[in-house]
Design a protein around this motif. Structure first.
Motif, mmCIF file in Angstrom:
data_model
loop_
_atom_site.group_PDB
_atom_site.id
_atom_site.type_symbol
_atom_site.label_atom_id
_atom_site.label_comp_id
_atom_site.label_asym_id
_atom_site.label_seq_id
_atom_site.Cartn_x
_atom_site.Cartn_y
_atom_site.Cartn_z
ATOM 1 N N PHE A 37 0.821 -1.207 0.000
ATOM 2 C CA PHE A 37 0.000 0.000 0.000
ATOM 3 C C PHE A 37 0.861 1.266 0.000
ATOM 4 C CE2 PHE A 37 -3.589 -2.552 2.091
ATOM 5 C CZ PHE A 37 -4.238 -2.727 0.881
ATOM 6 N N ILE A 38 1.939 1.264 0.764
ATOM 7 C CA ILE A 38 2.831 2.431 0.775
ATOM 8 C C ILE A 38 3.420 2.636 -0.613
ATOM 9 C CG2 ILE A 38 5.014 3.337 1.663
ATOM 10 C CD1 ILE A 38 4.247 2.036 4.384
ATOM 11 N N GLY A 39 3.806 1.546 -1.275
ATOM 12 C CA GLY A 39 4.329 1.657 -2.636
ATOM 13 C C GLY A 39 3.310 2.237 -3.594
ATOM 14 N N ARG A 96 -7.731 7.912 -1.144
ATOM 15 C CA ARG A 96 -6.869 6.999 -0.388
ATOM 16 C C ARG A 96 -7.702 5.903 0.275
ATOM 17 N NH1 ARG A 96 -4.074 11.742 0.495
ATOM 18 N NH2 ARG A 96 -5.019 12.199 2.507
ATOM 19 N N PHE A 97 -8.786 6.302 0.942
ATOM 20 C CA PHE A 97 -9.621 5.311 1.620
ATOM 21 C C PHE A 97 -10.274 4.348 0.627
ATOM 22 C CE2 PHE A 97 -9.830 8.577 5.105
ATOM 23 C CZ PHE A 97 -9.082 7.836 6.009
ATOM 24 N N ILE A 141 -1.373 0.775 8.734
ATOM 25 C CA ILE A 141 0.063 1.074 8.789
ATOM 26 C C ILE A 141 0.451 1.993 7.641
ATOM 27 C CG2 ILE A 141 2.375 0.064 8.563
ATOM 28 C CD1 ILE A 141 1.223 -2.402 10.068
ATOM 29 N N ALA A 142 -0.066 1.723 6.452
ATOM 30 C CA ALA A 142 0.240 2.568 5.292
ATOM 31 C C ALA A 142 -0.272 3.997 5.497
ATOM 32 C CB ALA A 142 -0.364 1.972 4.023
ATOM 33 N N ALA A 146 2.679 6.696 5.224
ATOM 34 C CA ALA A 146 2.854 7.215 3.866
ATOM 35 C C ALA A 146 3.138 8.713 3.851
ATOM 36 C CB ALA A 146 1.640 6.890 3.004
ATOM 37 N N LYS A 147 2.371 9.489 4.598
ATOM 38 C CA LYS A 147 2.593 10.943 4.591
ATOM 39 C C LYS A 147 3.941 11.333 5.176
ATOM 40 C CE LYS A 147 -1.854 13.107 4.136
ATOM 41 N NZ LYS A 147 -2.756 14.122 4.648
#
Length: 158
Positions: A37-39, A96-97, A141-142, A146-147
């Motif tokens: 998800f972060i990617g 995002r959600f 976690i992401a 992420a921010k």
């Protein structure tokens, strides 16, 4: 590309360090979704899909779940790809959600069919809740990381 490779490695590390075996599906619950998800959030859909697909594939191969490797490549690859596409299509908080929700749903549905194909429908059904929890924890976690990562690495949120 370097960040994508680091996130792929992180997904594999998260998947091996935080591992909860599920005897009824012969699979496991892990935290690889967080890095996927972060990617997708930082680098976009194609990197998210690549990170997801190869992380799922490699994790299964090194964990002794080779029967799941092709399914994980598809499930986590689509998870990263579609999360990134939705976030690109609908920028901002709701994007995002929604992107994370679509990613989780796709991953859960893919594993439902994988478990059902490899074993039976009951096994597929039993995997829905743990896979959903895995996706939700990865999404949380992401969202938390992420921010700060985007700011620290000076990357525009994709």
């Amino acid at each position: 590309m370097t960040l994508a490779a680091m996130l792929l490695a992180l997904a594999i590390v998260f998947g091996r360090l935080f591992l909860i075996p599920l005897p009824w599906t012969r699979g496991n619950v892990n935290l690889c979704d967080a890095a996927i998800f972060i990617g997708a959030m930082l680098l976009g859909p194609w990197y998210g899909g690549t990170i997801g697909g190869f992380a799922g594939l490699f994790l299964d191969l090194i964990s002794g779940f080779a029967q799941y490797a092709p399914f994980s490549f598809i499930a986590h690859g689509l998870e990263g790809l579609l999360t990134g596409l939705v976030m690109r299509w609908l920028p901002g908080r709701w994007g995002r959600f929604l992107g994370l929700a679509v990613g989780i749903i796709v991953m859960v549905v893919c594993y439902f069919f994988a478990d059902s194909f490899l074993y039976n429908w009951a096994t597929g059904t039993l995997g829905v809740i743990p896979n959903t929890i895995q996706g939700l924890i990865g999404a949380l976690i992401a969202l938390l990381f992420a921010k700060p990562l985007r700011r620290r690495l000076n990357i525009s949120l994709k």
